[in-house]
Design a protein around this motif. Structure first.
Motif, PDB file in Angstrom:
ATOM      1  N   GLU A 430       4.097   4.844   9.242  1.00  0.00           N
ATOM      2  CA  GLU A 430       5.287   5.492   8.672  1.00  0.00           C
ATOM      3  C   GLU A 430       6.211   4.459   8.040  1.00  0.00           C
ATOM      4  O   GLU A 430       6.710   4.653   6.917  1.00  0.00           O
ATOM      5  N   LEU A 431       6.433   3.347   8.741  1.00  0.00           N
ATOM      6  CA  LEU A 431       7.325   2.321   8.202  1.00  0.00           C
ATOM      7  C   LEU A 431       6.726   1.627   6.991  1.00  0.00           C
ATOM      8  O   LEU A 431       7.439   1.239   6.059  1.00  0.00           O
ATOM      9  N   ALA A 432       5.380   1.471   6.946  1.00  0.00           N
ATOM     10  CA  ALA A 432       4.730   0.854   5.787  1.00  0.00           C
ATOM     11  C   ALA A 432       4.974   1.685   4.537  1.00  0.00           C
ATOM     12  O   ALA A 432       5.214   1.142   3.439  1.00  0.00           O
ATOM     13  N   GLY A 433       4.944   3.017   4.698  1.00  0.00           N
ATOM     14  CA  GLY A 433       5.206   3.887   3.557  1.00  0.00           C
ATOM     15  C   GLY A 433       6.642   3.773   3.065  1.00  0.00           C
ATOM     16  O   GLY A 433       6.900   3.730   1.848  1.00  0.00           O
ATOM     17  N   ILE A 434       7.604   3.693   3.995  1.00  0.00           N
ATOM     18  CA  ILE A 434       9.018   3.565   3.603  1.00  0.00           C
ATOM     19  C   ILE A 434       9.256   2.211   2.935  1.00  0.00           C
ATOM     20  O   ILE A 434       9.976   2.114   1.931  1.00  0.00           O
ATOM     21  N   VAL A 435       8.626   1.155   3.465  1.00  0.00           N
ATOM     22  CA  VAL A 435       8.745  -0.178   2.868  1.00  0.00           C
ATOM     23  C   VAL A 435       8.211  -0.176   1.432  1.00  0.00           C
ATOM     24  O   VAL A 435       8.820  -0.755   0.514  1.00  0.00           O
ATOM     25  N   ALA A 436       7.068   0.466   1.224  1.00  0.00           N
ATOM     26  CA  ALA A 436       6.487   0.523  -0.126  1.00  0.00           C
ATOM     27  C   ALA A 436       7.436   1.212  -1.100  1.00  0.00           C
ATOM     28  O   ALA A 436       7.611   0.770  -2.248  1.00  0.00           O
ATOM     29  N   THR A 437       8.080   2.280  -0.642  1.00  0.00           N
ATOM     30  CA  THR A 437       9.038   3.005  -1.496  1.00  0.00           C
ATOM     31  C   THR A 437      10.232   2.127  -1.843  1.00  0.00           C
ATOM     32  O   THR A 437      10.685   2.067  -2.997  1.00  0.00           O
ATOM     33  N   VAL A 438      10.766   1.408  -0.842  1.00  0.00           N
ATOM     34  CA  VAL A 438      11.929   0.534  -1.070  1.00  0.00           C
ATOM     35  C   VAL A 438      11.578  -0.584  -2.046  1.00  0.00           C
ATOM     36  O   VAL A 438      12.366  -0.927  -2.947  1.00  0.00           O
ATOM     37  N   ILE A 439      10.384  -1.167  -1.914  1.00  0.00           N
ATOM     38  CA  ILE A 439       9.971  -2.247  -2.830  1.00  0.00           C
ATOM     39  C   ILE A 439       9.855  -1.715  -4.252  1.00  0.00           C
ATOM     40  O   ILE A 439      10.301  -2.361  -5.213  1.00  0.00           O
ATOM     41  N   ALA A 440       9.308  -0.515  -4.385  1.00  0.00           N
ATOM     42  CA  ALA A 440       9.149   0.072  -5.725  1.00  0.00           C
ATOM     43  C   ALA A 440      10.497   0.378  -6.364  1.00  0.00           C
ATOM     44  O   ALA A 440      10.653   0.267  -7.590  1.00  0.00           O
ATOM     45  N   GLU A 441      11.483   0.747  -5.557  1.00  0.00           N
ATOM     46  CA  GLU A 441      12.810   1.131  -6.088  1.00  0.00           C
ATOM     47  C   GLU A 441      13.721  -0.060  -6.319  1.00  0.00           C
ATOM     48  O   GLU A 441      14.807   0.094  -6.886  1.00  0.00           O
TER      49      GLU A 441
END
Length: 488
Positions: A430-441
């Motif tokens: 779950e946290l890996a997915g949120i991290v990926a979103t933050v990096i993309a944004e």
């Protein structure tokens, strides 16, 4: 005898503490010793009213309390003791005498060592003996200007213990420190509340000031009416300065007298010339037999002694690896020490318990004016919260909020976390997915990181925490960010 030495003068102080004992009945009769909440003159009988023909009967529990205190103060306990009549004619003493002890008290030749932060000196204890309390006089000035006095005999005959020190105390600060240490001990023993403000512990101090290079003289001033340790310190400072000014004048006009402390004006005022022992015309109490305390009885009392503050502090430092400061803080009362040990047993982490108690629990108790016994957080509840932090169920940051709600409501950490959805997110996928979103944004922050600006990762961590409303496990967030950024 130790005295304080300044450039020109030294101060010599001896203390007398009267301690009301927590017994069910009075010293010499069956009347309740819990008199304070009752209407005046309702907790009385012929004995405590001093009526003709009434005979006193000894309360054994009082003797036990006094002997236990003597043991805690490293005193000798003689096998033979007796009661004496102390004669003086005051309206609050209906018999015209007080049953006390003169030459054969229950405890003699003790000592008490102050804490290191208070100087660490050892103060001699002359004696610990029994007295009975007097009635209470109230002086009234009516609106008409008429003045009269009222006497309430409810307090008459309540058991008192008197602790008398040697003149070993060298400063007002040491006098207050001794009083606080004595109060801590009687509270640990469970024999008194020790509350000066309520009159359960009262202090009289004898003080004299002398040239540093001259022998001590016979003049001493007794100071009364001090109802707090702050008042003890202030009154003795005033008296020390007053006597020093007299000596500085070159004409020593001091007399042995009793002076009263006036809190409102911050000064002592003369009340009367001080009585000596012969003024009281002591003689053996004819209505009470002398007591022979068997060694078996004395050892039986010794077995009832709880672990005392100094010993408990040393054990906490050794057993739980606490600092001197934390051990002192957590042993300041028996209830607090018991709370710490119970919470430590549940949490299996004494240092974490000590940190939460010293930094959070004691602060909230002080702010609310509460005692540890009134705390809504049980030791088990505190231990449960600490285990939740260590398991990753909640973060340290969340725990601060959870703790405050526990203190206010009495609810457990698990209940608060469930009700408010405060559980920490530790699922790696779950946290890996949120991290990926933050990096993309946040491409600019990623570029800064890649250019060597390591602080940029702090910004990205903040964005993940913001996205999870502070619930993300910070350790896992950092790990997943480092992994994702290395791949970029």
């Amino acid at each position: 005898m130790a005295t304080a030495v300044t450039e020109k003068y030294r101060t010599v102080i001896g203390l007398e503490f009267h301690v009301q004992l927590l017994t069910e009945s009075k010293m010499f009769c069956a009347c309740s010793a819990q008199y304070a909440a009752n209407p005046p003159n309702t907790v009385v009988c012929p004995v405590c009213l001093g009526l003709p023909g009434a005979l006193p009967v000894i309360n054994e529990k009082v003797i036990e309390c006094i002997v236990m205190t003597g043991m805690a103060l490293n005193s000798q306990i003689p096998e033979f003791a007796k009661f004496d009549r102390k004669n003086y004619p005051y309206p609050d003493l209906p018999k015209g005498y007080q049953i006390s002890q003169f030459d054969l008290p229950f405890c003699i030749e003790g000592h008490l060592t102050l804490d290191e932060e208070d100087g660490g000196r050892t103060i001699g204890i002359t004696r610990v003996h029994q007295e009975e309390d007097t009635a209470k006089s109230t002086h009234v000035t009516a609106a008409s200007g008429e003045r009269y006095s009222l006497v309430d005999f409810n307090r008459s005959g309540v058991p008192l213990m008197e602790v008398v020190t040697e003149p070993d105390i060298a400063s007002p600060e040491e006098a207050a420190a001794f009083g606080r240490k004595l109060r801590q001990i009687v509270r640990y023993l469970g024999i008194s509340t020790g509350n000066m403000e309520d009159g359960a512990m009262r202090c009289d101090a004898n003080i004299s000031v002398w040239p540093a290079d001259a022998p001590l003289g016979d003049i001493k001033v007794e100071v009364k009416n001090m109802n707090s340790f702050r008042a003890v310190e202030r009154a003795l400072y005033f008296e020390q300065e007053r006597q020093t000014r007299i000596l500085e004048s070159g004409n020593d006009t001091r007399v042995t007298e009793t002076r009263g402390w006036v809190e409102t004006s911050g000064e002592t005022v003369s009340q009367r010339t001080k009585e000596e022992a012969h003024d009281y015309r002591y003689f053996p109490e004819p209505d009470l037999p002398p007591l022979q305390l068997s060694r078996e009885w004395i050892e039986g009392v010794r077995e009832k002694l709880p672990e005392l503050p100094a010993a408990k502090k040393e054990r906490f430092m050794a057993e739980f690896d606490l600092s001197d400061y934390d051990a002192s803080l957590l042993t300041q009362s028996r209830d607090l020490a018991d709370y710490f040990e119970a919470a430590s047993a549940g949490a299996k982490n004494a240092k974490a318990v000590a940190n939460w108690m010293s930094r959070n629990l004691l602060q909230r108790l002080n702010e609310s004016g509460s005692e540890i016994g009134d705390c809504k957080i049980s030791p088990d509840a505190l231990a449960e919260m600490i285990l939740m932090i260590e398991s990753g169920a909640i973060s340290n940051r969340m725990a601060q909020e959870v703790f405050d709600q526990m203190f206010d409501t009495g609810k457990s950490a698990k209940v608060i976390v469930k009700e408010q959805g405060l559980a920490q997110i530790s699922d790696e996928d779950e946290l890996a997915g949120i991290v990926a979103t933050v990096i993309a944004e946040n491409p600019a922050a990623v570029q800064d990181f890649n250019q060597g600006k390591k602080r940029a990762i702090g910004f990205l961590v903040g964005q993940v925490m913001k996205a999870t409303r502070g619930k993300a496990n910070p350790g896992i967030v950092n790990q997943k960010l480092q992994e994702a950024l290395r791949q970029d």
